[in-house]
Motif scaffolding. Structure first.
Motif, PDB file in Angstrom:
ATOM      1  N   ALA A   1       0.807  -1.217   0.000  1.00 39.62           N
ATOM      2  CA  ALA A   1       0.000   0.000   0.000  1.00 39.62           C
ATOM      3  C   ALA A   1       0.839   1.266   0.000  1.00 39.62           C
ATOM      4  CB  ALA A   1      -0.921   0.001   1.228  1.00 39.62           C
ATOM      5  N   ALA A   2       2.041   1.206   0.550  1.00 36.64           N
ATOM      6  CA  ALA A   2       2.817   2.424   0.772  1.00 36.64           C
ATOM      7  C   ALA A   2       3.295   3.116  -0.506  1.00 36.64           C
ATOM      8  CB  ALA A   2       4.004   2.119   1.692  1.00 36.64           C
ATOM      9  N   PRO A   3       3.875   2.402  -1.508  1.00 39.69           N
ATOM     10  CA  PRO A   3       4.450   3.119  -2.648  1.00 39.69           C
ATOM     11  C   PRO A   3       3.497   4.028  -3.415  1.00 39.69           C
ATOM     12  CG  PRO A   3       5.320   0.904  -2.572  1.00 39.69           C
ATOM     13  CD  PRO A   3       4.225   0.977  -1.540  1.00 39.69           C
ATOM     14  N   PRO A   4       2.258   3.603  -3.739  1.00 43.18           N
ATOM     15  CA  PRO A   4       1.402   4.537  -4.495  1.00 43.18           C
ATOM     16  C   PRO A   4       1.192   5.871  -3.781  1.00 43.18           C
ATOM     17  CG  PRO A   4       0.468   2.335  -4.548  1.00 43.18           C
ATOM     18  CD  PRO A   4       1.596   2.290  -3.563  1.00 43.18           C
ATOM     19  N   VAL A   5       0.927   5.808  -2.471  1.00 43.63           N
ATOM     20  CA  VAL A   5       0.706   7.045  -1.716  1.00 43.63           C
ATOM     21  C   VAL A   5       2.006   7.831  -1.576  1.00 43.63           C
ATOM     22  CG1 VAL A   5       0.060   7.974   0.536  1.00 43.63           C
ATOM     23  CG2 VAL A   5      -1.268   6.111  -0.468  1.00 43.63           C
ATOM     24  N   LEU A   6       3.085   7.137  -1.220  1.00 40.78           N
ATOM     25  CA  LEU A   6       4.367   7.812  -0.998  1.00 40.78           C
ATOM     26  C   LEU A   6       4.892   8.448  -2.275  1.00 40.78           C
ATOM     27  CD1 LEU A   6       6.655   8.389   1.008  1.00 40.78           C
ATOM     28  CD2 LEU A   6       7.643   6.174   0.405  1.00 40.78           C
ATOM     29  N   ILE A   7       4.856   7.691  -3.366  1.00 39.04           N
ATOM     30  CA  ILE A   7       5.364   8.225  -4.635  1.00 39.04           C
ATOM     31  C   ILE A   7       4.523   9.405  -5.113  1.00 39.04           C
ATOM     32  CG2 ILE A   7       5.717   7.669  -7.075  1.00 39.04           C
ATOM     33  CD1 ILE A   7       6.342   4.769  -6.125  1.00 39.04           C
TER      34      ILE A   7
ATOM     35  N   LEU B   1      -5.801   2.099  -5.375  1.00 40.53           N
ATOM     36  CA  LEU B   1      -4.818   1.012  -5.320  1.00 40.53           C
ATOM     37  C   LEU B   1      -4.230   0.871  -3.919  1.00 40.53           C
ATOM     38  CD1 LEU B   1      -3.130  -1.163  -6.712  1.00 40.53           C
ATOM     39  CD2 LEU B   1      -1.529   0.641  -7.416  1.00 40.53           C
ATOM     40  N   SER B   2      -3.847   1.990  -3.317  1.00 32.60           N
ATOM     41  CA  SER B   2      -3.317   1.944  -1.955  1.00 32.60           C
ATOM     42  C   SER B   2      -4.372   1.429  -0.976  1.00 32.60           C
ATOM     43  CB  SER B   2      -2.849   3.335  -1.511  1.00 32.60           C
ATOM     44  OG  SER B   2      -1.656   3.685  -2.164  1.00 32.60           O
ATOM     45  N   SER B   3      -5.613   1.878  -1.155  1.00 33.27           N
ATOM     46  CA  SER B   3      -6.691   1.426  -0.277  1.00 33.27           C
ATOM     47  C   SER B   3      -6.903  -0.076  -0.383  1.00 33.27           C
ATOM     48  CB  SER B   3      -7.991   2.162  -0.609  1.00 33.27           C
ATOM     49  OG  SER B   3      -7.854   3.552  -0.409  1.00 33.27           O
ATOM     50  N   ALA B   4      -6.730  -0.609  -1.602  1.00 33.88           N
ATOM     51  CA  ALA B   4      -6.874  -2.054  -1.785  1.00 33.88           C
ATOM     52  C   ALA B   4      -5.878  -2.806  -0.921  1.00 33.88           C
ATOM     53  CB  ALA B   4      -6.685  -2.418  -3.259  1.00 33.88           C
ATOM     54  N   PHE B   5      -4.649  -2.320  -0.864  1.00 35.93           N
ATOM     55  CA  PHE B   5      -3.637  -2.994  -0.060  1.00 35.93           C
ATOM     56  C   PHE B   5      -3.898  -2.822   1.436  1.00 35.93           C
ATOM     57  CE2 PHE B   5      -0.927  -2.322  -3.987  1.00 35.93           C
ATOM     58  CZ  PHE B   5      -0.959  -3.650  -4.367  1.00 35.93           C
TER      59      PHE B   5
ATOM     60  N   ALA C   1     -14.185   2.654  -8.469  1.00 39.47           N
ATOM     61  CA  ALA C   1     -13.059   2.788  -7.541  1.00 39.47           C
ATOM     62  C   ALA C   1     -13.248   1.891  -6.329  1.00 39.47           C
ATOM     63  CB  ALA C   1     -12.896   4.244  -7.119  1.00 39.47           C
ATOM     64  N   VAL C   2     -14.478   1.818  -5.826  1.00 35.70           N
ATOM     65  CA  VAL C   2     -14.769   0.940  -4.687  1.00 35.70           C
ATOM     66  C   VAL C   2     -14.587  -0.524  -5.093  1.00 35.70           C
ATOM     67  CG1 VAL C   2     -16.549   0.164  -3.073  1.00 35.70           C
ATOM     68  CG2 VAL C   2     -16.322   2.602  -3.622  1.00 35.70           C
ATOM     69  N   CYS C   3     -15.094  -0.893  -6.272  1.00 38.06           N
ATOM     70  CA  CYS C   3     -14.901  -2.261  -6.761  1.00 38.06           C
ATOM     71  C   CYS C   3     -13.412  -2.588  -6.906  1.00 38.06           C
ATOM     72  CB  CYS C   3     -15.590  -2.444  -8.118  1.00 38.06           C
ATOM     73  SG  CYS C   3     -17.383  -2.593  -8.034  1.00 38.06           S
TER      74      CYS C   3
ATOM     75  N   PHE D   1     -11.902  -3.564  -3.572  1.00 38.23           N
ATOM     76  CA  PHE D   1     -12.205  -4.926  -3.133  1.00 38.23           C
ATOM     77  C   PHE D   1     -11.648  -5.984  -4.088  1.00 38.23           C
ATOM     78  CE2 PHE D   1     -15.396  -2.559  -0.693  1.00 38.23           C
ATOM     79  CZ  PHE D   1     -15.124  -3.064   0.566  1.00 38.23           C
ATOM     80  N   ALA D   2     -11.595  -5.671  -5.380  1.00 40.37           N
ATOM     81  CA  ALA D   2     -10.997  -6.616  -6.323  1.00 40.37           C
ATOM     82  C   ALA D   2      -9.535  -6.878  -5.980  1.00 40.37           C
ATOM     83  CB  ALA D   2     -11.117  -6.078  -7.750  1.00 40.37           C
ATOM     84  N   GLY D   3      -8.852  -5.832  -5.507  1.00 39.29           N
ATOM     85  CA  GLY D   3      -7.439  -5.969  -5.166  1.00 39.29           C
ATOM     86  C   GLY D   3      -7.170  -6.386  -3.739  1.00 39.29           C
ATOM     87  N   SER D   4      -8.237  -6.636  -2.955  1.00 43.34           N
ATOM     88  CA  SER D   4      -8.011  -6.914  -1.532  1.00 43.34           C
ATOM     89  C   SER D   4      -8.604  -8.219  -1.028  1.00 43.34           C
ATOM     90  CB  SER D   4      -8.573  -5.766  -0.679  1.00 43.34           C
ATOM     91  OG  SER D   4      -9.970  -5.645  -0.829  1.00 43.34           O
ATOM     92  N   VAL D   5      -9.754  -8.666  -1.549  1.00 47.89           N
ATOM     93  CA  VAL D   5     -10.410  -9.815  -0.922  1.00 47.89           C
ATOM     94  C   VAL D   5      -9.623 -11.116  -1.105  1.00 47.89           C
ATOM     95  CG1 VAL D   5     -12.746  -8.881  -0.918  1.00 47.89           C
ATOM     96  CG2 VAL D   5     -11.916 -10.090  -2.934  1.00 47.89           C
ATOM     97  N   GLY D   6      -8.742 -11.157  -2.096  1.00 50.96           N
ATOM     98  CA  GLY D   6      -7.880 -12.331  -2.223  1.00 50.96           C
ATOM     99  C   GLY D   6      -6.974 -12.516  -1.018  1.00 50.96           C
TER     100      GLY D   6
END
Length: 422
Positions: free
Chosen positions: A145-151, A269-273, A321-323, A326-331
């Motif tokens: 999660a960190a790189p998208p926000v940090l970059i 993307l960061s939220s997904a992580f 964006a919400v989907c 969850f698409a990137g997180s529920v796995g």
């Protein structure tokens, strides 16, 4: 939790954060890199795949190093090389140097699972091991999660770019490598830091020294005789293809397909992580309560549902964006279940190699997903590419269902033999 156990869990979790940051340096800046280096998304997919290929090729050698030589050396080596790779990326003057940086990153991060899981397994009691794996997985998702926000935050400053962000991440990684190795050497019992090879060492002493060829054949035979581990490795390959397909191109989907700005897309993307990190903890509790099978199957049914929703383009942009979150997180719900099952199927002297096998599956998926889905996006568009990703998620469901049924039918479950002592 004993002090030594807490220290190992903390150090290994910190290493997981650092290594996972290195794995997702490129996705947040793919459009920028394409413009700056004048290359296509497919070419950048090849760069991400090159890192994953090297990562895959080095898994079993690192597993051997951790199981038979030195776990502390394995951990320090992976952190140091990964950090150097990140610094090369930060300084890359051409696309070719970007490829070099990705290869060096791959050489480094290949060692983190083979080093982490034996340390966690020997530092924790069996009754708490799933929780330790969950904490480890939680930290890893924070690293994603960190790189998208940090970059994004650093590049927003008028005097700074993505290069400064990459350099900062690589420098912090080098510092952490030194701290982690020193802390392991000073504060952790040698019985945890060293491999569990007493029995095999005694046998080798009686048989005499073995050649490199003999060791390779013995390692291959050991892996081939563990169908449960091989099955989990195959599942990891398919599941990883799905998740890296989503995380590598969901920013492109949201910006070019749904018209969202890059800041909102990277936030998703960061939220997904971040959400995935929390779901790892939930997954660990569920795996202990209901068993690994239902958690593994249910998580990828949910992934398929959310990715199909994105591929349909029938949802409004903010709902997309919400989907995407969850698409990137529920796995992530499945990760403790997979790790618990792998640990249960392992003897104490093969934990590193077995998790290396599973990580080989993960990294093959990592290597396949970026170039394949990048090329599919460019040739056919975003809708077909994400529909294929959702279909592969359904394949993961079918595959893991078959594996769990066969493991249970053989009488080996989450409490199978070979879980060893505390």
């Amino acid at each position: 939790m004993p002090r030594g156990t807490a220290l190992v869990v903390g150090l290994v979790s910190g290493s997981h954060v650092v290594n996972h940051m290195y794995l997702v340096l490129l996705p947040p800046v793919l459009p920028t890199l394409a413009r700056e280096f004048e290359v296509s998304l497919a070419a950048l997919g090849v760069a991400m795949g090159a890192q994953a290929f090297v990562n895959t090729a080095c898994q079993l050698p690192y597993g051997y190093l951790a199981d038979e030589r030195d776990r502390t050396l394995t951990l320090g080596l992976c952190l140091t090389l990964g950090s150097i790779g990140a610094l090369i990326l930060a300084l890359a003057p051409t696309f070719e140097w970007l490829l070099v940086g990705q290869v060096v990153v791959g050489l480094g991060v290949a060692g983190h699972h083979p080093a982490h899981f034996p340390l966690l397994a020997d530092a924790t009691a069996e009754r708490n091991r799933a929780r330790a794996f969950s904490v480890h997985g939680f930290a890893g998702n924070l690293g994603f999660a960190a790189p998208p926000v940090l970059i994004t935050a650093i590049a927003a400053h008028p005097a700074l770019t993505w290069r400064h962000a990459f350099g900062l991440i690589g420098g912090v990684g080098l510092l952490y490598a030194a701290v982690a190795v020193a802390a392991l050497l000073r504060g952790v019992d040698p019985s945890i830091r060293r491999p569990n090879v007493d029995a095999s060492a005694s046998a080798s002493a009686e048989e005499g020294p073995r050649s490199v060829g003999d060791r390779i054949r013995a390692g291959i035979n050991s892996i081939a005789s563990a169908p449960g581990i091989l099955g989990l490795g195959l599942f990891a390959l398919v599941a990883s293809t799905v998740m890296w397909g989503v995380t590598s191109f969901v920013v492109v989907l949201l910006t070019e397909g749904y018209g969202l700005d890059s800041g909102t897309a990277n936030l998703a993307l960061s939220s997904a992580f971040v959400v995935g990190a929390g779901l790892i903890l939930v997954g660990g509790d569920l795996a202990d309560r209901v068993g690994p099978g239902p958690v593994l199957v249910g998580s990828y049914l949910l992934v398929a549902a959310f990715v199909f929703a994105l591929a349909s383009f029938a949802v409004p942009p903010l709902a997309a964006a919400v989907c995407a979150v969850f698409a990137g997180s529920v796995g992530s719900l499945s990760l403790p279940a997979r790790d618990k099952l792998a640990d249960a199927l392992s003897a104490r002297d093969d934990v590193g190699k077995n998790f290396a096998v599973i990580t080989v599956g993960i990294m093959i998926g990592n290597a396949v997903a970026p170039p394949v889905f990048g090329a599919l996006i460019e040739s056919s568009g975003l809708r077909p590419a994400f529909a294929v990703i959702a279909t592969v998620a359904l394949l993961a469901v079918a595959l893991v269902g078959t594996i769990v049924r066969r493991v249970d039918g053989a009488g080996t479950g989450a409490k199978g033999a070979g879980t060893g002592g505390d």
